[in-house]
Design an enzyme around this catalytic site. Structure first.
Site, PDB file in Angstrom:
ATOM      1  N   LYS A 160      -8.508  -3.433 -12.633  1.00 34.52           N
ATOM      2  CA  LYS A 160      -9.829  -3.948 -12.878  1.00 34.52           C
ATOM      3  C   LYS A 160     -10.194  -4.886 -10.876  1.00 34.52           C
ATOM      4  CE  LYS A 160      -6.404  -7.217 -11.103  1.00 34.52           C
ATOM      5  NZ  LYS A 160      -6.510  -8.214  -9.783  1.00 34.52           N
ATOM      6  N   GLY A 168      -2.860  -2.202 -13.248  1.00 29.52           N
ATOM      7  CA  GLY A 168      -2.542  -0.847 -13.438  1.00 29.52           C
ATOM      8  C   GLY A 168      -1.143  -1.970 -14.479  1.00 29.52           C
ATOM      9  N   GLY A 169      -0.246  -2.108 -14.295  1.00 33.89           N
ATOM     10  CA  GLY A 169       0.536  -3.201 -14.547  1.00 33.89           C
ATOM     11  C   GLY A 169       0.531  -3.563 -16.665  1.00 33.89           C
ATOM     12  N   SER A 170      -0.598  -4.375 -15.815  1.00 32.05           N
ATOM     13  CA  SER A 170      -0.880  -5.712 -16.539  1.00 32.05           C
ATOM     14  C   SER A 170      -2.093  -4.738 -18.599  1.00 32.05           C
ATOM     15  CB  SER A 170      -1.850  -6.627 -16.429  1.00 32.05           C
ATOM     16  OG  SER A 170      -1.677  -7.066 -15.112  1.00 32.05           O
ATOM     17  N   ALA A 171      -2.880  -3.581 -17.508  1.00 32.98           N
ATOM     18  CA  ALA A 171      -3.527  -2.747 -18.563  1.00 32.98           C
ATOM     19  C   ALA A 171      -2.651  -1.906 -18.999  1.00 32.98           C
ATOM     20  CB  ALA A 171      -4.073  -1.614 -17.177  1.00 32.98           C
ATOM     21  N   GLY A 198      -2.974  -4.363  -7.138  1.00 33.69           N
ATOM     22  CA  GLY A 198      -4.144  -5.056  -6.636  1.00 33.69           C
ATOM     23  C   GLY A 198      -4.869  -5.703  -7.784  1.00 33.69           C
ATOM     24  N   ASP A 213      -2.387 -11.588 -15.226  1.00 32.50           N
ATOM     25  CA  ASP A 213      -3.599 -10.576 -15.298  1.00 32.50           C
ATOM     26  C   ASP A 213      -4.095 -10.094 -17.020  1.00 32.50           C
ATOM     27  OD1 ASP A 213      -4.297 -11.488 -12.989  1.00 32.50           O
ATOM     28  OD2 ASP A 213      -3.413  -9.769 -12.821  1.00 32.50           O
ATOM     29  N   PRO A 247      -4.071   2.777  -9.810  1.00 28.80           N
ATOM     30  CA  PRO A 247      -2.891   3.113  -9.271  1.00 28.80           C
ATOM     31  C   PRO A 247      -1.616   2.138  -9.430  1.00 28.80           C
ATOM     32  CG  PRO A 247      -4.689   2.687  -7.404  1.00 28.80           C
ATOM     33  CD  PRO A 247      -5.432   2.851  -9.038  1.00 28.80           C
TER      34      PRO A 247
END
Ligand code: C5P
Length: 297
Positions: free
Chosen positions: A10, A102-105, A99, A137, A95
């Site tokens: 995002k 990526g971790g939330s994805a 920001g 997120d 990445p």
């Protein structure tokens, strides 16, 4: 038998931040746009819960139970009284600590994948509730497209987008910690009366019209001064992207990835090339938005 899920990154086209709340979080008016850079999460039955990761940023990804993908599996298993014995593989292209969620994805992707693998049958509502538990997120990673997030950013209203937007993302040499950027925001705003965060109507209209020029004129990120304070070199990256013909540039979320909006695909390719040549970033990627949310493939 395995289940594979694709989840987008995002960019925040508006990130309005309010004052610190008693719980330490900040109220936000957070306009999320999903972009076509994806992580792929594959879950396979195993003897015990295990996380592996591949891709250009794999070395920076924690493989223990602090990984949001592992936490997603554990949370769903606990709710259903199931054994979370699953191998979660993350093919990472978003990445890390950049920001771009990526971790939330990976959290949203693992949740959707485990739900399918285990036949857990969680409703959309329950999935969103678990996502919100995992992080502010994470619900947006599940939903994708475009959405306004209020509260911590987890209470979503889906937004209409009338066309494709062409982005360039410049990746930085090192990451930034989201809590550290919010702490710097608090430090920079000490003694300042911060207004309630509200979404910009001009920005929402620009999204509906699919008008890149109008969107460029209204992009904003209240965390940008804090990210620049912790990572001053990002100012050079922003200048290089703008000089190369981007309509606008801003820090993505808490950074340090910088995002540049381009007129079209050709202009985006030129901006990406110029950013790499400027040596103010470690790499640059083009991507189109909006992109769909977490999807079983
Ligand atoms: O929700 P999440 O775990 O992603 O948040 C990470 C950190 O970012 C929080 O611990 C907090 O320091 C900060 N944060 C915040 N206000 C928000 C979202 C995140 O202060 N709305």
């Amino acid at each position: 038998m395995s289940v594979r899920v694709r989840v987008p990154a995002k960019v925040n086209v508006q990130l309005a931040v309010g004052g610190a709340r008693p719980d330490g979080f900040h109220d936000l008016a957070n306009v999320f746009l999903a972009v076509g850079l994806y992580d792929e999460i594959t879950v396979t039955p195993a003897d015990e819960l295990r996380v592996t990761c591949s891709g250009p940023y794999a070395a920076q990804v924690p493989l223990d139970r602090t990984n949001l993908a592992a936490r997603a599996a554990l949370t769903l298993a606990q709710r259903r009284g199931l054994d979370p014995a699953v191998h979660i593989h993350i093919a990472k292209d978003i990445p890390v600590a950049g920001g771009m969620a990526g971790g939330s994805a990976d959290g949203a992707g693992a949740l959707l994948a485990c739900d399918a693998l285990w036949g857990a049958g969680a409703s959309r509502e329950e999935l969103l509730e678990i996502c919100a538990e995992l992080g502010s997120d994470v619900p947006f990673s599940l939903v994708g497209g475009a959405a306004l997030g209020v509260g911590r950013g987890e209470q979503l209203t889906v937004l209409e987008v009338g066309g494709a937007f062409h982005w360039v993302f410049a990746m930085a040499e090192r990451g930034l910690s989201t809590p550290a950027v919010f702490r710097e925001f608090d430090r920079l705003n000490e003694g300042v009366l911060i207004p309630e965060p509200v979404a910009s109507q001009e920005l929402l209209d620009a999204l509906v019209k699919g008008d890149a020029g109008a969107l460029a004129a209204t992009l904003s990120n209240d965390l940008q001064p804090a990210a620049l304070s912790l990572f001053p070199e990002l100012a050079d990256t922003l200048a290089a992207g703008r000089a190369a013909g981007a309509l606008a540039g801003l820090v993505s979320g808490s950074g340090p990835t910088t995002a540049f909006l381009a007129r079209d695909a050709e202009s985006a390719a030129r901006v990406a090339e110029a950013l790499v040549a400027s040596e103010t970033c470690s790499s640059a990627r083009v991507a189109v938005s909006p992109a769909p949310g977490a999807t079983v493939v």
